[in-house]
Design a protein around this motif. Sequence first.
Motif, PDB file in Angstrom:
ATOM      1  N   HIS A  60     -12.765 -39.133 -44.779  1.00  0.00           N
ATOM      2  CA  HIS A  60     -13.077 -38.029 -43.877  1.00  0.00           C
ATOM      3  C   HIS A  60     -14.558 -37.958 -43.538  1.00  0.00           C
ATOM      4  CE1 HIS A  60      -8.985 -36.542 -44.403  1.00  0.00           C
ATOM      5  NE2 HIS A  60      -9.138 -36.730 -45.699  1.00  0.00           N
ATOM      6  N   GLY A  61     -15.325 -38.957 -43.925  1.00  0.00           N
ATOM      7  CA  GLY A  61     -16.748 -38.970 -43.630  1.00  0.00           C
ATOM      8  C   GLY A  61     -17.392 -40.198 -44.238  1.00  0.00           C
ATOM      9  N   GLY A 242     -19.185 -31.573 -35.880  1.00  0.00           N
ATOM     10  CA  GLY A 242     -19.557 -31.709 -37.285  1.00  0.00           C
ATOM     11  C   GLY A 242     -18.420 -32.017 -38.224  1.00  0.00           C
ATOM     12  N   ASN A 243     -17.195 -32.077 -37.701  1.00  0.00           N
ATOM     13  CA  ASN A 243     -16.064 -32.371 -38.579  1.00  0.00           C
ATOM     14  C   ASN A 243     -14.977 -33.100 -37.793  1.00  0.00           C
ATOM     15  OD1 ASN A 243     -14.541 -32.224 -41.018  1.00  0.00           O
ATOM     16  ND2 ASN A 243     -13.356 -30.533 -40.176  1.00  0.00           N
ATOM     17  N   GLY A 244     -14.537 -34.222 -38.340  1.00  0.00           N
ATOM     18  CA  GLY A 244     -13.417 -34.935 -37.746  1.00  0.00           C
ATOM     19  C   GLY A 244     -13.765 -36.072 -36.828  1.00  0.00           C
ATOM     20  N   THR A 248     -19.989 -36.581 -40.230  1.00  0.00           N
ATOM     21  CA  THR A 248     -19.783 -35.143 -40.305  1.00  0.00           C
ATOM     22  C   THR A 248     -21.104 -34.414 -40.546  1.00  0.00           C
ATOM     23  OG1 THR A 248     -19.436 -35.020 -42.698  1.00  0.00           O
ATOM     24  CG2 THR A 248     -17.522 -35.584 -41.328  1.00  0.00           C
ATOM     25  N   ASP A 249     -21.050 -33.110 -40.353  1.00  0.00           N
ATOM     26  CA  ASP A 249     -22.195 -32.266 -40.648  1.00  0.00           C
ATOM     27  C   ASP A 249     -22.553 -32.374 -42.125  1.00  0.00           C
ATOM     28  OD1 ASP A 249     -24.129 -30.167 -39.953  1.00  0.00           O
ATOM     29  OD2 ASP A 249     -22.853 -28.855 -41.141  1.00  0.00           O
ATOM     30  N   ASP A 251     -22.000 -34.920 -44.042  1.00  0.00           N
ATOM     31  CA  ASP A 251     -22.620 -36.235 -44.248  1.00  0.00           C
ATOM     32  C   ASP A 251     -24.116 -36.169 -43.989  1.00  0.00           C
ATOM     33  OD1 ASP A 251     -20.180 -37.445 -44.809  1.00  0.00           O
ATOM     34  OD2 ASP A 251     -19.885 -38.144 -42.758  1.00  0.00           O
TER      35      ASP A 251
END
Length: 353
Positions: A60-61, A242-244, A248-249, A251
């Motif tokens: 996920h990141g 920031g997500n997906g 990501t944020d 990260d």
Amino acid sequence: MPTFVELVQPKVETAVARGLFALPGPAKRLLAGSPISVDGQRLALEAQLLLKLQQLGGQHGLSASNAEVARAAMRRGSGLFGSARVPGVVVADRSIPGPHGALNARVYRPRELTEPGDLLVFYHGGGWVIGDLDTHDDLCRFLARHAGVRVLSVEYRLAPEFPFPAAYDDALHAYRFAVEHAEELGSSRERIAVGGDSAGGNLAASVAVHAATGGLPRPSFQLLIYPAVDATTRRPSRELFGNGFLLTDGDMDWFMGQYAPSLDERGDPRLSVLLAEDVSAAPPAHVVTAGFDPLRDEGEAYAERLADAGVPVVTRRFPDLIHGFASLGAVGGRFREALFEIAGALRAGLALR
């Protein structure tokens, strides 16, 4: 010694992934799901399918529990979606001596390029924490072949073992090495450009602005691919994407915590080059951003800062792509189209410098 399963599994995963991306468009759409649109932009089908596969694989990141785990994950991902050897490129490993130990480097030359010409000093991305010569090997081969330029890809010390300003110091030293050994590298002092992606774009931009303060000639050109340029401000794209969307944020917070854990350091113009007092002496630039990227807005803000200072700059947003797309050329489709455009822009920028 690796087991048979450990040896075979990556090859099977790579074959499956490439098979999925080779499916007809309707089949890929069925797997990827309904189209995703954010901020007036529609995500490219290949990018959405990639994100779906990563989600199914539990990724996920780009951050992890520690740096070693994150580095291993990036190497694995690079092998899964990369490794499309570009033909017609001569490659040689070499070492750059330095005050903190030797830096690993790799030189790429189009086979037909035998006369002296332009040289691109390239810094890999990875949040100053992950990434290496191998994770960006395909990208450097592609740029060398399709931009018709020699490329010197440079490794630098990584955080958290070596926090800021270690990566910047190494990047500037590598540029100094290229200038001092230009003839040996098949170029000249006046024909050395800098470039990089993400954290590497940050290093390239910083070197381009600060080379003169180190008594060096300015680079001839700068290729900044979705660069990180301001560690002090959260712009709207950090919230929107920031997500997906791979990076990501969280990260970015993790990477910055590894590289520059002190908040007082984050406004240093060697890191936040957008905040440099004067960028008017920077070389012409091609700034690339991705629409679905937390770093989109700061990259475009930096391009505006350069333009306002009188620096020739071309900004190109790929509105349908995600952060990291430059390392996904082997997937083909939209990723490869974008890479061809970037290589063409590099070729043109060097020719018109």
